[in-house]
Design a protein around this motif. Sequence first.
Motif, PDB file in Angstrom:
ATOM      1  N   ARG A  53       0.805  -1.219   0.000  1.00 44.93           N
ATOM      2  CA  ARG A  53       0.000   0.000   0.000  1.00 44.93           C
ATOM      3  C   ARG A  53       0.840   1.272   0.000  1.00 44.93           C
ATOM      4  O   ARG A  53       0.529   2.230  -0.698  1.00 44.93           O
ATOM      5  CB  ARG A  53      -0.984   0.023   1.163  1.00 44.93           C
ATOM      6  CG  ARG A  53      -1.908   1.240   1.083  1.00 44.93           C
ATOM      7  CD  ARG A  53      -2.943   1.268   2.185  1.00 44.93           C
ATOM      8  NE  ARG A  53      -4.009   0.322   1.998  1.00 44.93           N
ATOM      9  CZ  ARG A  53      -5.117   0.560   1.295  1.00 44.93           C
ATOM     10  NH1 ARG A  53      -5.286   1.716   0.691  1.00 44.93           N
ATOM     11  NH2 ARG A  53      -6.051  -0.356   1.193  1.00 44.93           N
ATOM     12  N   TYR A  88       1.892   1.929  -3.356  1.00 49.15           N
ATOM     13  CA  TYR A  88       0.742   2.333  -4.173  1.00 49.15           C
ATOM     14  C   TYR A  88       0.440   3.817  -3.982  1.00 49.15           C
ATOM     15  O   TYR A  88       0.076   4.514  -4.932  1.00 49.15           O
ATOM     16  CB  TYR A  88      -0.505   1.520  -3.823  1.00 49.15           C
ATOM     17  CG  TYR A  88      -0.443   0.058  -4.163  1.00 49.15           C
ATOM     18  CD1 TYR A  88       0.427  -0.435  -5.137  1.00 49.15           C
ATOM     19  CD2 TYR A  88      -1.261  -0.854  -3.515  1.00 49.15           C
ATOM     20  CE1 TYR A  88       0.473  -1.782  -5.448  1.00 49.15           C
ATOM     21  CE2 TYR A  88      -1.236  -2.199  -3.816  1.00 49.15           C
ATOM     22  CZ  TYR A  88      -0.369  -2.667  -4.777  1.00 49.15           C
ATOM     23  OH  TYR A  88      -0.333  -4.002  -5.079  1.00 49.15           O
ATOM     24  N   ALA A  89       0.603   4.310  -2.755  1.00 48.28           N
ATOM     25  CA  ALA A  89       0.374   5.729  -2.494  1.00 48.28           C
ATOM     26  C   ALA A  89       1.376   6.584  -3.268  1.00 48.28           C
ATOM     27  O   ALA A  89       1.025   7.624  -3.826  1.00 48.28           O
ATOM     28  CB  ALA A  89       0.461   6.011  -1.000  1.00 48.28           C
ATOM     29  N   ALA A 114       0.385   6.585  -6.862  1.00 47.74           N
ATOM     30  CA  ALA A 114      -0.750   7.499  -7.056  1.00 47.74           C
ATOM     31  C   ALA A 114      -0.271   8.947  -7.098  1.00 47.74           C
ATOM     32  O   ALA A 114      -0.773   9.751  -7.888  1.00 47.74           O
ATOM     33  CB  ALA A 114      -1.786   7.295  -5.954  1.00 47.74           C
ATOM     34  N   GLN A 115       0.722   9.287  -6.276  1.00 46.21           N
ATOM     35  CA  GLN A 115       1.274  10.642  -6.307  1.00 46.21           C
ATOM     36  C   GLN A 115       1.912  10.932  -7.663  1.00 46.21           C
ATOM     37  O   GLN A 115       1.728  12.007  -8.225  1.00 46.21           O
ATOM     38  CB  GLN A 115       2.304  10.828  -5.193  1.00 46.21           C
ATOM     39  CG  GLN A 115       1.696  10.869  -3.817  1.00 46.21           C
ATOM     40  CD  GLN A 115       2.749  10.841  -2.718  1.00 46.21           C
ATOM     41  OE1 GLN A 115       3.907  10.535  -2.952  1.00 46.21           O
ATOM     42  NE2 GLN A 115       2.323  11.162  -1.510  1.00 46.21           N
ATOM     43  N   ALA A 128      -6.098  -2.204  -3.144  1.00 48.19           N
ATOM     44  CA  ALA A 128      -5.446  -1.119  -2.396  1.00 48.19           C
ATOM     45  C   ALA A 128      -4.915  -0.054  -3.361  1.00 48.19           C
ATOM     46  O   ALA A 128      -5.000   1.149  -3.072  1.00 48.19           O
ATOM     47  CB  ALA A 128      -4.320  -1.669  -1.525  1.00 48.19           C
ATOM     48  N   LEU A 129      -4.391  -0.475  -4.490  1.00 47.32           N
ATOM     49  CA  LEU A 129      -3.922   0.478  -5.500  1.00 47.32           C
ATOM     50  C   LEU A 129      -5.090   1.300  -6.030  1.00 47.32           C
ATOM     51  O   LEU A 129      -5.002   2.530  -6.125  1.00 47.32           O
ATOM     52  CB  LEU A 129      -3.216  -0.237  -6.654  1.00 47.32           C
ATOM     53  CG  LEU A 129      -2.888   0.647  -7.866  1.00 47.32           C
ATOM     54  CD1 LEU A 129      -1.884   1.730  -7.494  1.00 47.32           C
ATOM     55  CD2 LEU A 129      -2.369  -0.195  -9.013  1.00 47.32           C
ATOM     56  N   GLN A 139      -7.845   1.980  -4.598  1.00 47.23           N
ATOM     57  CA  GLN A 139      -8.270   2.917  -3.553  1.00 47.23           C
ATOM     58  C   GLN A 139      -7.354   4.130  -3.498  1.00 47.23           C
ATOM     59  O   GLN A 139      -7.827   5.263  -3.382  1.00 47.23           O
ATOM     60  CB  GLN A 139      -8.286   2.215  -2.198  1.00 47.23           C
ATOM     61  CG  GLN A 139      -9.392   1.204  -2.045  1.00 47.23           C
ATOM     62  CD  GLN A 139      -9.240   0.370  -0.778  1.00 47.23           C
ATOM     63  OE1 GLN A 139      -8.303   0.545  -0.012  1.00 47.23           O
ATOM     64  NE2 GLN A 139     -10.168  -0.552  -0.575  1.00 47.23           N
ATOM     65  N   GLU A 140      -6.052   3.895  -3.565  1.00 45.12           N
ATOM     66  CA  GLU A 140      -5.103   5.009  -3.532  1.00 45.12           C
ATOM     67  C   GLU A 140      -5.282   5.917  -4.748  1.00 45.12           C
ATOM     68  O   GLU A 140      -5.269   7.141  -4.626  1.00 45.12           O
ATOM     69  CB  GLU A 140      -3.659   4.499  -3.456  1.00 45.12           C
ATOM     70  CG  GLU A 140      -3.303   3.849  -2.142  1.00 45.12           C
ATOM     71  CD  GLU A 140      -3.369   4.782  -0.946  1.00 45.12           C
ATOM     72  OE1 GLU A 140      -3.078   5.987  -1.091  1.00 45.12           O
ATOM     73  OE2 GLU A 140      -3.723   4.304   0.149  1.00 45.12           O
ATOM     74  N   LYS A 183      -8.380   7.987  -4.241  1.00 49.38           N
ATOM     75  CA  LYS A 183      -8.181   9.061  -3.259  1.00 49.38           C
ATOM     76  C   LYS A 183      -7.592  10.297  -3.927  1.00 49.38           C
ATOM     77  O   LYS A 183      -8.014  11.404  -3.676  1.00 49.38           O
ATOM     78  CB  LYS A 183      -7.201   8.611  -2.161  1.00 49.38           C
ATOM     79  CG  LYS A 183      -7.777   7.768  -1.090  1.00 49.38           C
ATOM     80  CD  LYS A 183      -6.671   7.530  -0.051  1.00 49.38           C
ATOM     81  CE  LYS A 183      -6.896   6.280   0.712  1.00 49.38           C
ATOM     82  NZ  LYS A 183      -5.785   6.005   1.649  1.00 49.38           N
ATOM     83  N   PHE A 184      -6.594  10.061  -4.756  1.00 45.13           N
ATOM     84  CA  PHE A 184      -5.889  11.168  -5.397  1.00 45.13           C
ATOM     85  C   PHE A 184      -6.672  11.765  -6.549  1.00 45.13           C
ATOM     86  O   PHE A 184      -6.493  12.936  -6.860  1.00 45.13           O
ATOM     87  CB  PHE A 184      -4.529  10.723  -5.912  1.00 45.13           C
ATOM     88  CG  PHE A 184      -3.458  10.757  -4.868  1.00 45.13           C
ATOM     89  CD1 PHE A 184      -2.751  11.921  -4.627  1.00 45.13           C
ATOM     90  CD2 PHE A 184      -3.176   9.632  -4.112  1.00 45.13           C
ATOM     91  CE1 PHE A 184      -1.758  11.960  -3.659  1.00 45.13           C
ATOM     92  CE2 PHE A 184      -2.184   9.672  -3.151  1.00 45.13           C
ATOM     93  CZ  PHE A 184      -1.484  10.829  -2.924  1.00 45.13           C
ATOM     94  N   ARG A 192      -4.964  14.510  -2.507  1.00 47.74           N
ATOM     95  CA  ARG A 192      -5.300  13.466  -1.534  1.00 47.74           C
ATOM     96  C   ARG A 192      -6.159  14.025  -0.432  1.00 47.74           C
ATOM     97  O   ARG A 192      -6.039  15.118  -0.016  1.00 47.74           O
ATOM     98  CB  ARG A 192      -4.019  12.884  -0.961  1.00 47.74           C
ATOM     99  CG  ARG A 192      -4.282  11.654  -0.173  1.00 47.74           C
ATOM    100  CD  ARG A 192      -3.006  10.979   0.142  1.00 47.74           C
ATOM    101  NE  ARG A 192      -3.370   9.698   0.725  1.00 47.74           N
ATOM    102  CZ  ARG A 192      -2.510   8.826   1.108  1.00 47.74           C
ATOM    103  NH1 ARG A 192      -1.250   9.039   0.968  1.00 47.74           N
ATOM    104  NH2 ARG A 192      -2.893   7.690   1.626  1.00 47.74           N
TER     105      ARG A 192
END
Length: 108
Positions: A51, A54-55, A58-59, A94-95, A97-98, A101-102, A108
């Motif tokens: 995760r 993954y965050a 996402a960034q 989880a990816l 979801q990240e 979010k972004f 975020r």
Amino acid sequence: KEKAIKEVLKNNGLPDKSREKVARYIKKEKPEESIKIYDFLVKKYISYSVRGAYAVAAQHSQSIREVYLNILKDARSWEKYLEKIKTENYKKSALIQELNKFNKNGKR
């Protein structure tokens, strides 16, 4: 610049921060190459399959979004890119979801 861009795209030993700096530096002059560098980083972090990574992916996807929307003015290509990442990694909830979010509002 061309040599530096090629080096960033092919040299796997280069630190990620250096890649980010080059991508950020060239994004207005060479947006497509900037997207390639950020895409490399997105895929690299996705491959770690945790995760936290993954965050980070996402960034980096947000940097791609910024280039597509603000520099190239190409929302359609951004949507296609994001959908492709999600489709290729549909089992990685989880990816997804990240990314969601972004990408709800660009932050975020």
